[in-house]
Scaffold this motif. Structure first.
Motif, short mmCIF file in Angstrom:
data_model
loop_
_atom_site.label_atom_id
_atom_site.label_comp_id
_atom_site.label_asym_id
_atom_site.label_seq_id
_atom_site.Cartn_x
_atom_site.Cartn_y
_atom_site.Cartn_z
N LYS A 122 -4.15 -12.87 9.25
CA LYS A 122 -5.60 -12.68 9.39
C LYS A 122 -6.39 -13.40 8.29
CE LYS A 122 -5.74 -8.16 9.95
NZ LYS A 122 -6.41 -6.85 10.02
N GLY B 246 -7.33 -1.71 7.32
CA GLY B 246 -7.94 -2.95 6.82
C GLY B 246 -7.85 -3.13 5.31
N ASN C 40 8.80 -7.07 9.86
CA ASN C 40 7.62 -6.37 9.30
C ASN C 40 6.35 -6.99 9.89
OD1 ASN C 40 5.78 -4.99 7.77
ND2 ASN C 40 6.60 -5.61 5.78
N GLY D 287 -5.15 -3.46 3.36
CA GLY D 287 -4.18 -4.48 2.97
C GLY D 287 -4.76 -5.88 3.15
N THR D 288 -5.37 -6.12 4.30
CA THR D 288 -5.96 -7.43 4.57
C THR D 288 -7.03 -7.75 3.52
OG1 THR D 288 -5.60 -7.05 6.93
CG2 THR D 288 -7.12 -8.82 6.34
N ARG E 294 0.89 -9.68 10.27
CA ARG E 294 -0.45 -9.70 10.91
C ARG E 294 -1.53 -9.72 9.82
NH1 ARG E 294 -3.88 -11.42 13.67
NH2 ARG E 294 -5.58 -10.12 14.40
N GLY F 132 -3.16 0.45 8.10
CA GLY F 132 -3.81 0.13 9.38
C GLY F 132 -5.32 0.31 9.36
N ARG G 148 3.47 -5.66 10.83
CA ARG G 148 2.15 -5.26 10.30
C ARG G 148 1.76 -6.17 9.13
NH1 ARG G 148 3.04 -0.33 8.82
NH2 ARG G 148 2.14 0.81 10.56
N ILE H 55 0.89 -1.16 0.00
CA ILE H 55 0.00 0.00 0.00
C ILE H 55 0.93 1.22 0.00
CG2 ILE H 55 -1.83 1.23 1.26
CD1 ILE H 55 -2.87 -1.48 0.68
C1 LIG Z 1 1.80 -4.50 4.91
C2 LIG Z 1 0.57 -3.79 4.39
C3 LIG Z 1 0.21 -4.34 3.02
C4 LIG Z 1 -0.60 -4.05 5.35
O1 LIG Z 1 -1.72 -3.34 4.90
P1 LIG Z 1 -2.58 -2.49 5.94
O2 LIG Z 1 -3.77 -1.97 5.23
O3 LIG Z 1 -1.69 -1.50 6.58
O4 LIG Z 1 -2.97 -3.64 6.98
P2 LIG Z 1 -4.35 -3.88 7.75
O5 LIG Z 1 -4.85 -2.59 8.28
O6 LIG Z 1 -5.28 -4.64 6.88
O7 LIG Z 1 -3.89 -4.87 8.89
C5 LIG Z 1 -2.74 -4.58 9.65
C6 LIG Z 1 -2.80 -5.34 10.95
O8 LIG Z 1 -1.53 -5.26 11.55
C7 LIG Z 1 -1.66 -4.71 12.85
N1 LIG Z 1 -0.46 -3.94 13.11
C8 LIG Z 1 -0.15 -2.70 12.72
N2 LIG Z 1 1.08 -2.38 13.15
C9 LIG Z 1 1.55 -3.48 13.81
C10 LIG Z 1 2.76 -3.78 14.48
N3 LIG Z 1 3.76 -2.87 14.55
N4 LIG Z 1 2.91 -5.00 15.05
C11 LIG Z 1 1.93 -5.92 14.98
N5 LIG Z 1 0.75 -5.69 14.35
C12 LIG Z 1 0.57 -4.48 13.77
C13 LIG Z 1 -2.91 -3.87 12.79
O9 LIG Z 1 -3.41 -3.64 14.09
C14 LIG Z 1 -3.79 -4.78 11.94
O10 LIG Z 1 -4.29 -5.86 12.67
P3 LIG Z 1 -5.75 -5.85 13.34
O11 LIG Z 1 -6.74 -5.63 12.23
O12 LIG Z 1 -5.88 -7.20 13.97
O13 LIG Z 1 -5.77 -4.73 14.33
C15 LIG Z 1 0.82 -2.26 4.29
O14 LIG Z 1 0.97 -1.72 5.58
C16 LIG Z 1 2.02 -1.92 3.44
O15 LIG Z 1 1.94 -1.98 2.26
N6 LIG Z 1 3.19 -1.59 4.07
C17 LIG Z 1 4.38 -1.17 3.35
C18 LIG Z 1 4.94 -2.19 2.35
C19 LIG Z 1 5.04 -3.59 2.92
O16 LIG Z 1 5.51 -3.79 4.02
N7 LIG Z 1 4.59 -4.57 2.12
C20 LIG Z 1 4.63 -5.97 2.47
C21 LIG Z 1 5.92 -6.58 2.07
S1 LIG Z 1 5.95 -8.31 2.43
#
Ligand SMILES: CC(C)(COP(=O)(O)OP(=O)(O)OC[C@H]1O[C@@H](n2cnc3c(N)ncnc32)[C@H](O)[C@@H]1OP(=O)(O)O)[C@@H](O)C(=O)NCCC(=O)NCCS
Length: 250
Positions: A217, A178, A208, A180-181, A213, A176, A210, A169
């Motif tokens: 999910k 929802g 990583n 990505g999920t 997680r 954070g 997040r 994203i």
């Molecule tokens: C990774 C990514 C795709 C996730 O998408 P997102 O929309 O942010 O994720 P979501 O909101 O759907 O879910 C994130 C979950 O992680 C949790 N979370 C957030 N930060 C966290 C942390 N530091 N430690 C543990 N969990 C964490 C959130 O609480 C959420 O869980 P929950 O719904 O049970 O509360 C997005 O953040 C992203 O693109 N990041 C940068 C690039 C990247 O890392 N890509 C993946 C490479 S493998």
């Protein structure tokens, strides 16, 4: 519209030819042959048309046939609860280039060498259409129709039924919430239901959390740990391999 006719060949221009220098300036070209058969006293007219190339700026300067195929791709939409997945095109280049140059977004990603905007645009223009072995979707929010990231299923082979998944994203203010999920769940449904995949795998840097997680999910489980194979800011990190089998998606 202007038509040039010379030595039996003609070319249709959308505007006066001078506005579109270079070889991409005509829409259609073809030939017109008029044959008079003296013996039978008949007049035969043969018209052959083939699509030409558009002026750059119109359908990205591609041939009409390629532009049409790209527009067809645009109609492929896969809907989740929060996001819509759709094919990407040259008009997404600016956003993609911006995300790729954002160190916060790219922190846990394997980066390629930084590319100028024009290279990003030409990559989007020239990459083949989505196909079994490489499906690239832009992630759009359903609420605001905003492009926020991309997701990809790659390296699938029909004989094996396995594919690798990548996601990011790029718009950080949408993390954070929802999205990505939902994008992961939606593309996995697509992979299992439409592509008849058996397994989807990915690798993620162990730090990583997040991302892990989000994957957990929807049902991904950790299958292995690759030690010290990702370096960031002079420090080495482990990577985890995660996998999801058909029937495990939640
Ligand atoms: C990774 C990514 C795709 C996730 O998408 P997102 O929309 O942010 O994720 P979501 O909101 O759907 O879910 C994130 C979950 O992680 C949790 N979370 C957030 N930060 C966290 C942390 N530091 N430690 C543990 N969990 C964490 C959130 O609480 C959420 O869980 P929950 O719904 O049970 O509360 C997005 O953040 C992203 O693109 N990041 C940068 C690039 C990247 O890392 N890509 C993946 C490479 S493998």
């Amino acid at each position: 519209m202007r038509v040039l006719f010379r030595a039996g060949r003609f070319v249709f221009f959308p505007e006066p030819a001078a506005s579109f220098p270079g070889p991409r300036r005509f829409l259609f070209s073809g030939s017109l042959r008029v044959r008079f058969a003296a013996v039978f006293g008949s007049l035969r007219v043969r018209l052959a048309l083939r699509p030409g190339r558009c002026p750059s700026g119109l359908f990205g300067g591609k041939s009409l046939a390629a532009a049409w195929r790209r527009r067809e791709d645009r109609w492929v939409h896969v809907f989740g609860e929060l996001v819509k997945l759709r094919a990407m095109g040259p008009s997404d280049a600016e956003a993609l280039w911006r995300w790729n140059h954002d160190p916060v977004v790219m922190r846990w990603m394997h980066e390629n060498y930084a590319q100028p905007l024009e290279r990003t645009r030409s990559w989007l223009e020239e990459r083949p259409r989505n196909a079994y072995g490489d499906v690239l979707f832009g992630i759009e929010t359903l609420a605001g129709a905003t492009l926020i990231g991309l997701i990809r299923l790659r390296d699938a082979e029909p004989e094996l039924g396995c594919a690798e998944m990548d996601i990011y994203i790029g718009e950080k203010d949408h993390w954070g919430k929802g999205y990505g999920t939902d994008a992961v769940r939606t593309v996995c449904h697509y992979g299992f239901d439409k592509m008849r995949l058996h397994k989807i795998s990915l690798t993620v840097v162990a730090a990583n959390e997040r991302a892990q997680r989000a994957y957990e999910k929807v049902g991904f489980v950790v299958e292995g740990r690759l030690r010290s194979c990702f370096r960031r800011d002079g420090e080495w990190f482990d990577e985890l391999t995660m996998g999801l089998l058909e029937g495990e998606l939640v």
